[in-house]
Design a protein around this motif. Structure first.
Motif, PDB file in Angstrom:
ATOM      1  N   LYS A 175       0.842  -1.197   0.000  1.00  0.00           N
ATOM      2  CA  LYS A 175       0.000   0.000   0.000  1.00  0.00           C
ATOM      3  C   LYS A 175       0.874   1.243   0.000  1.00  0.00           C
ATOM      4  O   LYS A 175       1.964   1.242   0.560  1.00  0.00           O
ATOM      5  N   ALA A 176       0.378   2.304  -0.626  1.00  0.00           N
ATOM      6  CA  ALA A 176       1.105   3.568  -0.658  1.00  0.00           C
ATOM      7  C   ALA A 176       0.113   4.721  -0.691  1.00  0.00           C
ATOM      8  O   ALA A 176      -1.006   4.569  -1.172  1.00  0.00           O
ATOM      9  N   GLU A 177       0.526   5.849  -0.152  1.00  0.00           N
ATOM     10  CA  GLU A 177      -0.265   7.079  -0.203  1.00  0.00           C
ATOM     11  C   GLU A 177       0.595   8.156  -0.847  1.00  0.00           C
ATOM     12  O   GLU A 177       1.750   8.336  -0.476  1.00  0.00           O
ATOM     13  N   VAL A 178      -0.002   8.859  -1.794  1.00  0.00           N
ATOM     14  CA  VAL A 178       0.717   9.894  -2.532  1.00  0.00           C
ATOM     15  C   VAL A 178      -0.123  11.159  -2.513  1.00  0.00           C
ATOM     16  O   VAL A 178      -1.317  11.129  -2.821  1.00  0.00           O
ATOM     17  N   MET A 179       0.490  12.280  -2.136  1.00  0.00           N
ATOM     18  CA  MET A 179      -0.198  13.572  -2.159  1.00  0.00           C
ATOM     19  C   MET A 179       0.163  14.269  -3.470  1.00  0.00           C
ATOM     20  O   MET A 179       1.338  14.481  -3.770  1.00  0.00           O
ATOM     21  N   LEU A 180      -0.862  14.588  -4.254  1.00  0.00           N
ATOM     22  CA  LEU A 180      -0.663  15.277  -5.530  1.00  0.00           C
ATOM     23  C   LEU A 180      -1.126  16.719  -5.412  1.00  0.00           C
ATOM     24  O   LEU A 180      -2.144  17.006  -4.765  1.00  0.00           O
ATOM     25  N   ILE A 181      -0.392  17.611  -6.052  1.00  0.00           N
ATOM     26  CA  ILE A 181      -0.748  19.024  -6.094  1.00  0.00           C
ATOM     27  C   ILE A 181      -1.092  19.371  -7.540  1.00  0.00           C
ATOM     28  O   ILE A 181      -0.301  19.142  -8.449  1.00  0.00           O
ATOM     29  N   PHE A 182      -2.277  19.921  -7.726  1.00  0.00           N
ATOM     30  CA  PHE A 182      -2.760  20.317  -9.044  1.00  0.00           C
ATOM     31  C   PHE A 182      -2.722  21.840  -9.108  1.00  0.00           C
ATOM     32  O   PHE A 182      -3.442  22.516  -8.374  1.00  0.00           O
ATOM     33  N   THR A 183      -1.893  22.367  -9.975  1.00  0.00           N
ATOM     34  CA  THR A 183      -1.764  23.809 -10.139  1.00  0.00           C
ATOM     35  C   THR A 183      -2.154  24.139 -11.573  1.00  0.00           C
ATOM     36  O   THR A 183      -1.602  23.570 -12.510  1.00  0.00           O
ATOM     37  N   GLY A 184      -3.117  25.051 -11.719  1.00  0.00           N
ATOM     38  CA  GLY A 184      -3.546  25.381 -13.063  1.00  0.00           C
ATOM     39  C   GLY A 184      -4.442  26.595 -13.108  1.00  0.00           C
ATOM     40  O   GLY A 184      -4.515  27.368 -12.150  1.00  0.00           O
ATOM     41  N   GLU A 185      -5.111  26.726 -14.240  1.00  0.00           N
ATOM     42  CA  GLU A 185      -6.020  27.852 -14.462  1.00  0.00           C
ATOM     43  C   GLU A 185      -7.382  27.340 -14.876  1.00  0.00           C
ATOM     44  O   GLU A 185      -7.497  26.314 -15.555  1.00  0.00           O
ATOM     45  N   TYR A 186      -8.412  28.082 -14.452  1.00  0.00           N
ATOM     46  CA  TYR A 186      -9.772  27.800 -14.898  1.00  0.00           C
ATOM     47  C   TYR A 186     -10.508  29.130 -14.982  1.00  0.00           C
ATOM     48  O   TYR A 186     -10.535  29.897 -14.014  1.00  0.00           O
ATOM     49  N   ASP A 187     -11.079  29.423 -16.126  1.00  0.00           N
ATOM     50  CA  ASP A 187     -11.782  30.684 -16.393  1.00  0.00           C
ATOM     51  C   ASP A 187     -10.933  31.905 -16.045  1.00  0.00           C
ATOM     52  O   ASP A 187     -11.408  32.873 -15.458  1.00  0.00           O
ATOM     53  N   GLY A 188      -9.655  31.849 -16.363  1.00  0.00           N
ATOM     54  CA  GLY A 188      -8.766  32.976 -16.154  1.00  0.00           C
ATOM     55  C   GLY A 188      -8.225  33.111 -14.743  1.00  0.00           C
ATOM     56  O   GLY A 188      -7.373  33.954 -14.494  1.00  0.00           O
ATOM     57  N   GLY A 189      -8.689  32.319 -13.811  1.00  0.00           N
ATOM     58  CA  GLY A 189      -8.201  32.388 -12.431  1.00  0.00           C
ATOM     59  C   GLY A 189      -7.290  31.216 -12.105  1.00  0.00           C
ATOM     60  O   GLY A 189      -7.408  30.137 -12.674  1.00  0.00           O
ATOM     61  N   LYS A 190      -6.389  31.458 -11.168  1.00  0.00           N
ATOM     62  CA  LYS A 190      -5.459  30.403 -10.768  1.00  0.00           C
ATOM     63  C   LYS A 190      -6.136  29.493  -9.756  1.00  0.00           C
ATOM     64  O   LYS A 190      -6.847  29.950  -8.857  1.00  0.00           O
ATOM     65  N   ARG A 191      -5.896  28.184  -9.909  1.00  0.00           N
ATOM     66  CA  ARG A 191      -6.453  27.190  -8.986  1.00  0.00           C
ATOM     67  C   ARG A 191      -5.335  26.283  -8.505  1.00  0.00           C
ATOM     68  O   ARG A 191      -4.492  25.851  -9.287  1.00  0.00           O
ATOM     69  N   VAL A 192      -5.375  25.993  -7.222  1.00  0.00           N
ATOM     70  CA  VAL A 192      -4.462  25.023  -6.633  1.00  0.00           C
ATOM     71  C   VAL A 192      -5.316  24.048  -5.834  1.00  0.00           C
ATOM     72  O   VAL A 192      -6.140  24.451  -5.018  1.00  0.00           O
ATOM     73  N   ASP A 193      -5.127  22.775  -6.094  1.00  0.00           N
ATOM     74  CA  ASP A 193      -5.919  21.733  -5.445  1.00  0.00           C
ATOM     75  C   ASP A 193      -4.979  20.616  -5.019  1.00  0.00           C
ATOM     76  O   ASP A 193      -3.926  20.412  -5.626  1.00  0.00           O
TER      77      ASP A 193
END
Length: 159
Positions: A113-131
């Motif tokens: 078993k493994a756990e991995v934390m992913l960071i999603f950095t991008g744009e949506y409708d002209g605004g910056k999103r980080v998830d």
């Protein structure tokens, strides 16, 4: 005597290792997994899974990286973008996926078993999103498969 035994034992061990690694039989198979490969596969499969859904819009590729129960859930969506939008509540026009490894625990080589934390950095409708998403993986028959995706632990709702 002591010097001789300290020199002789490591030499014997090396010789035994060399002898077991050599074989004249072409049907003998060498082990295919190494420590470096085992350590890299869970993280890369987690990134490949979300890359297939959110960037490539390829559900078939994502289903190959998921456990059967998650693959059945993905079957109910027509496109990767629809699955990302509805199932994971993620929408991006541009996206970069990175593995968060600043607080990474050392994983044992014999765990399944493994756990991995992913960071999603991008744009949506002209605004910056980080998830962020915590992805849980299981090793089934030598292949790391996504078993569960946890929501962003730092997301705020009702604000």
């Amino acid at each position: 005597m002591r010097f001789y035994s300290l020199f002789f034992i490591p030499a014997m061990l090396c010789g035994a290792a060399l002898l077991t690694g050599c074989s004249d039989d072409p049907d003998t198979k060498e082990p295919t997994s190494s420590a470096a490969t085992i350590a890299e596969v869970p993280e890369s499969n987690a990134v490949k899974f979300f890359n297939a859904i959110l960037i490539e819009n390829n559900l078939e590729k994502a289903k190959k990286l998921a456990v059967p129960s998650l693959a059945r859930v993905l079957d109910s969506y027509s496109t990767g973008k629809a699955a990302g939008r509805t199932l994971f509540n993620m929408r991006f026009d541009k996206l970069e996926i990175t593995v968060e490894d600043t607080n990474k625990n050392v994983r044992e080589f014999y765990t399944d078993k493994a756990e991995v934390m992913l960071i999603f950095t991008g744009e949506y409708d002209g605004g910056k999103r980080v998830d962020m998403r915590m992805v849980k993986l299981v090793n089934q028959k030598g292949k790391w498969l996504i078993s569960e995706i946890k929501t962003d632990p730092f997301a705020r709702t009702g604000v």
